[in-house]
Design an enzyme around this catalytic site. Sequence first.
Site, PDB file in Angstrom:
ATOM      1  N   LYS A  46       0.846  -1.205   0.000  1.00 56.37           N
ATOM      2  CA  LYS A  46       0.000   0.000   0.000  1.00 56.37           C
ATOM      3  C   LYS A  46       0.882   1.256   0.000  1.00 56.37           C
ATOM      4  O   LYS A  46       0.649   2.187  -0.753  1.00 56.37           O
ATOM      5  CB  LYS A  46      -0.877   0.006   1.244  1.00 56.37           C
ATOM      6  CG  LYS A  46      -1.545   1.341   1.549  1.00 56.37           C
ATOM      7  CD  LYS A  46      -2.452   1.287   2.758  1.00 56.37           C
ATOM      8  CE  LYS A  46      -1.741   1.537   4.047  1.00 56.37           C
ATOM      9  NZ  LYS A  46      -1.438   2.948   4.349  1.00 56.37           N
ATOM     10  N   ASN A  47       1.920   1.246   0.863  1.00 57.84           N
ATOM     11  CA  ASN A  47       2.712   2.467   1.043  1.00 57.84           C
ATOM     12  C   ASN A  47       3.753   2.682  -0.041  1.00 57.84           C
ATOM     13  O   ASN A  47       4.466   3.684  -0.027  1.00 57.84           O
ATOM     14  CB  ASN A  47       3.350   2.481   2.438  1.00 57.84           C
ATOM     15  CG  ASN A  47       2.291   2.658   3.523  1.00 57.84           C
ATOM     16  OD1 ASN A  47       1.130   2.949   3.212  1.00 57.84           O
ATOM     17  ND2 ASN A  47       2.670   2.436   4.766  1.00 57.84           N
ATOM     18  N   CYS A 141      -4.177  13.115  13.778  1.00 59.84           N
ATOM     19  CA  CYS A 141      -4.633  11.733  13.667  1.00 59.84           C
ATOM     20  C   CYS A 141      -4.706  11.113  15.053  1.00 59.84           C
ATOM     21  O   CYS A 141      -4.158  11.644  16.008  1.00 59.84           O
ATOM     22  CB  CYS A 141      -3.606  10.937  12.877  1.00 59.84           C
ATOM     23  SG  CYS A 141      -4.145  10.699  11.230  1.00 59.84           S
ATOM     24  N   ARG A 146       0.885  14.651  13.169  1.00 59.64           N
ATOM     25  CA  ARG A 146       1.141  14.429  11.731  1.00 59.64           C
ATOM     26  C   ARG A 146       1.284  15.743  10.951  1.00 59.64           C
ATOM     27  O   ARG A 146       0.617  15.963   9.952  1.00 59.64           O
ATOM     28  CB  ARG A 146       0.041  13.576  11.108  1.00 59.64           C
ATOM     29  CG  ARG A 146      -0.363  12.323  11.841  1.00 59.64           C
ATOM     30  CD  ARG A 146       0.618  11.165  11.797  1.00 59.64           C
ATOM     31  NE  ARG A 146       0.935  10.640  10.506  1.00 59.64           N
ATOM     32  CZ  ARG A 146       0.268   9.623   9.908  1.00 59.64           C
ATOM     33  NH1 ARG A 146      -0.764   9.107  10.497  1.00 59.64           N
ATOM     34  NH2 ARG A 146       0.647   9.176   8.724  1.00 59.64           N
ATOM     35  N   ASP A 329       5.023   0.679  12.085  1.00 55.08           N
ATOM     36  CA  ASP A 329       3.775   0.049  11.616  1.00 55.08           C
ATOM     37  C   ASP A 329       3.637  -1.402  12.067  1.00 55.08           C
ATOM     38  O   ASP A 329       2.600  -2.014  11.847  1.00 55.08           O
ATOM     39  CB  ASP A 329       3.685   0.113  10.088  1.00 55.08           C
ATOM     40  CG  ASP A 329       3.429   1.526   9.616  1.00 55.08           C
ATOM     41  OD1 ASP A 329       3.536   1.781   8.406  1.00 55.08           O
ATOM     42  OD2 ASP A 329       3.143   2.391  10.469  1.00 55.08           O
ATOM     43  N   ARG A 420      -8.581  -0.453   4.772  1.00 49.32           N
ATOM     44  CA  ARG A 420      -7.698   0.552   4.174  1.00 49.32           C
ATOM     45  C   ARG A 420      -6.394  -0.070   3.716  1.00 49.32           C
ATOM     46  O   ARG A 420      -5.794   0.377   2.749  1.00 49.32           O
ATOM     47  CB  ARG A 420      -7.399   1.663   5.192  1.00 49.32           C
ATOM     48  CG  ARG A 420      -8.558   2.573   5.495  1.00 49.32           C
ATOM     49  CD  ARG A 420      -8.121   3.712   6.373  1.00 49.32           C
ATOM     50  NE  ARG A 420      -6.912   4.305   5.839  1.00 49.32           N
ATOM     51  CZ  ARG A 420      -5.868   4.669   6.594  1.00 49.32           C
ATOM     52  NH1 ARG A 420      -5.896   4.487   7.883  1.00 49.32           N
ATOM     53  NH2 ARG A 420      -4.808   5.201   6.046  1.00 49.32           N
TER      54      ARG A 420
HETATM   55  C1  EPZ Z   1       4.318   6.976   6.333  1.00 52.13           C
HETATM   56  O1  EPZ Z   1       3.556   8.011   6.932  1.00 52.13           O
HETATM   57  C2  EPZ Z   1       3.391   5.772   6.263  1.00 52.13           C
HETATM   58  N1  EPZ Z   1       2.235   6.093   5.429  1.00 52.13           N
HETATM   59  C3  EPZ Z   1       2.928   5.397   7.674  1.00 52.13           C
HETATM   60  O2  EPZ Z   1       2.145   4.221   7.564  1.00 52.13           O
HETATM   61  C4  EPZ Z   1       4.162   5.091   8.521  1.00 52.13           C
HETATM   62  O3  EPZ Z   1       3.747   4.822   9.841  1.00 52.13           O
HETATM   63  C5  EPZ Z   1       5.115   6.286   8.506  1.00 52.13           C
HETATM   64  O4  EPZ Z   1       5.460   6.627   7.137  1.00 52.13           O
HETATM   65  C6  EPZ Z   1       6.410   5.999   9.252  1.00 52.13           C
HETATM   66  O5  EPZ Z   1       7.048   4.893   8.702  1.00 52.13           O
HETATM   67  C7  EPZ Z   1       2.368   6.023   4.081  1.00 52.13           C
HETATM   68  O6  EPZ Z   1       3.423   5.719   3.555  1.00 52.13           O
HETATM   69  C8  EPZ Z   1       1.140   6.341   3.276  1.00 52.13           C
HETATM   70  P1  EPZ Z   1       6.454  10.350   8.381  1.00 52.13           P
HETATM   71  P2  EPZ Z   1       4.143   9.523   6.941  1.00 52.13           P
HETATM   72  O7  EPZ Z   1       6.332  11.589   7.571  1.00 52.13           O
HETATM   73  O8  EPZ Z   1       4.825   9.799   5.650  1.00 52.13           O
HETATM   74  C9  EPZ Z   1       6.588  13.525  11.857  1.00 52.13           C
HETATM   75  C10 EPZ Z   1       0.264   2.873   7.816  1.00 52.13           C
HETATM   76  O9  EPZ Z   1      -0.173   2.300   8.801  1.00 52.13           O
HETATM   77  N2  EPZ Z   1       6.591  14.501  10.773  1.00 52.13           N
HETATM   78  O10 EPZ Z   1       7.703   9.523   8.258  1.00 52.13           O
HETATM   79  O11 EPZ Z   1       3.060  10.429   7.371  1.00 52.13           O
HETATM   80  C11 EPZ Z   1       5.220  12.866  11.981  1.00 52.13           C
HETATM   81  O12 EPZ Z   1       4.370  13.650  12.794  1.00 52.13           O
HETATM   82  C12 EPZ Z   1       0.762   4.302   7.932  1.00 52.13           C
HETATM   83  O13 EPZ Z   1       0.374   2.368   6.671  1.00 52.13           O
HETATM   84  C13 EPZ Z   1       6.794  15.834  11.060  1.00 52.13           C
HETATM   85  O14 EPZ Z   1       6.968  16.212  12.213  1.00 52.13           O
HETATM   86  O15 EPZ Z   1       5.223   9.385   8.104  1.00 52.13           O
HETATM   87  C14 EPZ Z   1       5.534  11.547  12.616  1.00 52.13           C
HETATM   88  O16 EPZ Z   1       5.615  11.710  14.027  1.00 52.13           O
HETATM   89  C15 EPZ Z   1       0.535   4.851   9.332  1.00 52.13           C
HETATM   90  N3  EPZ Z   1       6.778  16.740  10.050  1.00 52.13           N
HETATM   91  C16 EPZ Z   1       6.919  11.209  12.066  1.00 52.13           C
HETATM   92  O17 EPZ Z   1       7.465  12.437  11.555  1.00 52.13           O
HETATM   93  C17 EPZ Z   1       6.576  16.372   8.734  1.00 52.13           C
HETATM   94  O18 EPZ Z   1       6.588  17.246   7.843  1.00 52.13           O
HETATM   95  C18 EPZ Z   1       6.893  10.189  10.947  1.00 52.13           C
HETATM   96  O19 EPZ Z   1       6.158  10.751   9.898  1.00 52.13           O
HETATM   97  C19 EPZ Z   1       6.370  15.007   8.456  1.00 52.13           C
HETATM   98  C20 EPZ Z   1       6.397  14.082   9.473  1.00 52.13           C
END
Ligand code: EPZ
Length: 467
Positions: A46-47, A141, A146, A329, A420
Amino acid sequence: PPTRLDGCRRPRTNGRRPGRRGTTLALYRIEGGFPLTGTIRVGTAKNAVLPILAAALLVEQGTTELEEIPNLRDVATMEAVLESLGIRIERRGTTHRLDARAIHSTEPPAELVGLMRASVLVMGPLLARMGEVRVALPGGCNIGSRPIDQHLKGFQALGAEVQLEQGIVTARASRLLGTTIYFDFPSVGATENVLMAATLAHGETVIENAAQEPEIVDLANFLNAMGARIRGAGTGTIRVEGVSRLSGTSYLPIPDRIEAGTYLVAFAFTGGEGYVEGAIAEHLVPVIAKLREMGHYLEEDEDGIRIVATRDPKPVDVKTQPYPGFPTDMQPQFLALLATVPGTSVVTETVFENRFLHAAELAKMGARIRIEGRTAVVEGTSLVGARVRATDLRAAAALVLAGLAARGTTEVLEIVHIERGYERLEEKLKGIGAKIERVEDKDLAPEPPPLFLPRFLAPGETVGRGT
Ligand code: EPZ
């Protein structure tokens, strides 16, 4: 704040009170205590599919053909976003052909962005291709705030003018200029968004402290197949030489490592043995290592991973980290598993600030988990079936696994979260001996279903030629 499909914000309902009779809600009813045995196959990730679908927006010439696209709510939502922007999608079974030659909008509908935060992945491609994009901020969320500050920092570094007013982000740039960008956190989404934008920027872009997940590598491979010039994906430093245009290609994304890890835990949890077909072991090194530390036997071959559960599992400590660390995850699934391992285990969540909501649901089944900030201290015990509620995708998976191992009957409510990210989960689990039924129960609707659900195929439904 209202809740959304992905556990974030509920889209505007028609005012019906929660729990009103007549609305339906799907749940899983599980009889636990049966060892799972056999072969279970994973689908396409998915990701990986979500950013690759967004990247199709970059293609001015020709069409993009994506193979083995999973039938998931998130995929349906992303495709609905793309169609709202002007992309035409033709579906032949699991092969989706995308035609992005006529983009007529640079503002995805807020209700779709509200349904799934990964919709923000259209920002990079639209900014690079069209020179502008307007997106409603996806908001917080269940698992954390996020924010997308790193995404916006990257766009600004590339020369875009970024404005935020009344919750709407607008980014504009007549031409993106290559630069060096340092991420304060190796954000997966920010790395993907900036990588896609940089493919059409003028000159070279260097992304420092980039996310290294396999899904980033897959996106880079897809972009390079379309004519991009990316080096270093999978490391902390990615270099992109901008090109003037990208052209269509056909591509098969990688298998889903989190789905694979979820099934490995299912076999371990129920004391069974099985084969997870299609899993790539090198994408799951920390998960395999922790299962082995617990005493489970795992071996990998070129087609998948075999596991034989131990009857005497040992407690372990788990700390989630950005890739190549232990994946966040897989944290909910492991917390559930460790709740039944005699002794004390400690689970630390360093990626999201609020990703232990499943602990309260597991406690309804008898789990003994003490949350201290970002750490969960787990005392192993046996679990008893109960009615529990899913709060997000991976928490839902953890509760299903707990139900498979618990004594008696477990009902997992709000499995819209499962749909999802896991295709035909109950069917696949039945295939390895699980006693699980999907039940529509009209009296159990605590939340009116969202008004809008993108076109989602019911299990077993097939599609002919799409639009
Ligand atoms: C991706 O989310 C995945 N989703 C998530 O999977 C996964 O948990 C996550 O990466 C971490 O591996 C998809 O790929 C669609 P991040 P993403 O940006 O991109 C903070 C699932 O279950 N952050 O690496 O949103 C954020 O708040 C989902 O499939 C900032 O502070 O993850 C979080 O605490 C859930 N500022 C951390 O970084 C930003 O601009 C990780 O976020 C971006 C992120």
